[in-house]
Design a protein around this motif. Structure first.
Motif, mmCIF file in Angstrom:
data_model
loop_
_atom_site.group_PDB
_atom_site.id
_atom_site.type_symbol
_atom_site.label_atom_id
_atom_site.label_comp_id
_atom_site.label_asym_id
_atom_site.label_seq_id
_atom_site.Cartn_x
_atom_site.Cartn_y
_atom_site.Cartn_z
ATOM 1 N N HIS A 124 0.827 -1.198 0.000
ATOM 2 C CA HIS A 124 0.000 0.000 0.000
ATOM 3 C C HIS A 124 0.868 1.258 0.000
ATOM 4 O O HIS A 124 1.859 1.353 0.720
ATOM 5 C CB HIS A 124 -0.906 0.012 1.234
ATOM 6 C CG HIS A 124 -1.848 -1.136 1.273
ATOM 7 N ND1 HIS A 124 -1.579 -2.303 1.971
ATOM 8 C CD2 HIS A 124 -3.053 -1.327 0.678
ATOM 9 C CE1 HIS A 124 -2.577 -3.150 1.816
ATOM 10 N NE2 HIS A 124 -3.478 -2.589 1.039
ATOM 11 N N ASP A 154 -9.269 -2.153 0.905
ATOM 12 C CA ASP A 154 -8.579 -1.125 0.127
ATOM 13 C C ASP A 154 -9.609 -0.199 -0.518
ATOM 14 O O ASP A 154 -10.695 -0.626 -0.915
ATOM 15 C CB ASP A 154 -7.713 -1.754 -0.964
ATOM 16 C CG ASP A 154 -6.537 -2.516 -0.393
ATOM 17 O OD1 ASP A 154 -6.291 -2.423 0.831
ATOM 18 O OD2 ASP A 154 -5.863 -3.231 -1.164
ATOM 19 N N ARG A 221 -4.919 1.683 1.908
ATOM 20 C CA ARG A 221 -5.511 0.782 2.911
ATOM 21 C C ARG A 221 -6.400 1.592 3.834
ATOM 22 O O ARG A 221 -5.984 2.615 4.386
ATOM 23 C CB ARG A 221 -4.403 0.109 3.718
ATOM 24 C CG ARG A 221 -4.914 -0.813 4.807
ATOM 25 C CD ARG A 221 -5.437 -2.115 4.219
ATOM 26 N NE ARG A 221 -5.731 -3.069 5.263
ATOM 27 C CZ ARG A 221 -6.925 -3.210 5.849
ATOM 28 N NH1 ARG A 221 -7.938 -2.435 5.479
ATOM 29 N NH2 ARG A 221 -7.113 -4.111 6.779
#
Length: 252
Positions: A124, A154, A221
């Motif tokens: 991420h 996500d 995230r």
């Protein structure tokens, strides 16, 4: 936590909606000091205020944070943080959490979780926080930013519009929507790259900076906060509400 991190609080005096709010008194202390108090309760290695105003710098130092002076021409907090990581000479892999200077109730545990999310598998680029929608009316409120996430947590998209849209049941859309909380985590190298990019078309349309990351295919995230921070300050009414809560807490 396993990976140390730094908190940088971007703060300017000339706030558009509430000028001088960083120095607004809340139960005997400026708001920036109240934000710092929450940050110092987290696991952060350092807490730094990035500002363009000497008054804010002095208040930050007095509250136990470090402070760096940054340009007064930055368009966003991310630009200010990008300059700050350079001044602080942070390595590209060092984790930075951006705590907004108008969130005097940001939970320290949530700050820790946003930092920890960057160590999870998945590569991420950023991390942030979301929570359940508390009121159906928030879906139609453009000041409430909505997030839609995938099965892994996500971000798929952020919008001021009511998303997702349910063709059959409005209550189903509210259940699936997440309310975005304005806290961000990233590595120092990424925020330098992010700030060097031009604003994306979606970002300029929605006035949501995190859409720049999604536009370029970067993964964000979304950490579940469980509940919203108790209060943030955007308006004079918000400030008065915060003051009342602090005063009630001191009397209790």
């Amino acid at each position: 936590m396993s990976n140390p991190f730094h908190i940088i609080i971007p703060s300017r005096y000339a706030s558009v909606r509430l000028p001088g709010k960083a120095m607004a008194d809340i139960a005997g202390k400026p708001m920036i000091a109240r934000v710092i108090e929450q940050c110092l309760l987290s696991d952060a290695r350092s807490v730094v205020v990035a500002t363009d105003d000497v008054r804010i710098r002095e208040a930050a130092l007095g509250a136990g944070a470090d402070a760096v002076m940054t340009s007064d021409s930055h368009r966003s907090g991310s630009d200010r943080i990008a300059e700050a990581v350079g001044i602080l000479n942070l390595g590209d892999d060092e984790i930075v959490v951006n705590v907004q200077g108008d969130e005097p109730s940001m939970p320290p545990a949530l700050i820790n979780r946003v930092a920890e999310a960057l160590s999870e598998p998945g590569g991420h680029a950023m991390s942030t926080a979301v929570a359940e929608m508390e009121r159906d009316a928030d879906m139609a409120d453009p000041s409430v930013v909505k997030a839609v996430v995938d099965a892994r947590g996500d971000a798929l998209y952020f919008s001021r519009a009511p998303i997702p849209f349910s063709r059959d049941r409005a209550d189903q859309a509210v259940m699936m929507a997440r309310r975005h909380i304005g806290i961000y985590g990233y590595r120092a190298g990424y925020i330098r790259q992010f700030a060097a990019r031009a604003p994306s078309p979606l970002e300029e349309t929605e006035r949501l900076e995190q859409l720049r990351a999604l536009w370029h295919g970067d993964r964000i995230r979304c950490v579940e906060a469980g509940s919203l921070p108790e209060f943030g300050v955007d308006t004079e009414q918000d400030l008065e509400s915060v003051r009342r809560r602090y005063e009630a807490g001191r009397r209790g």
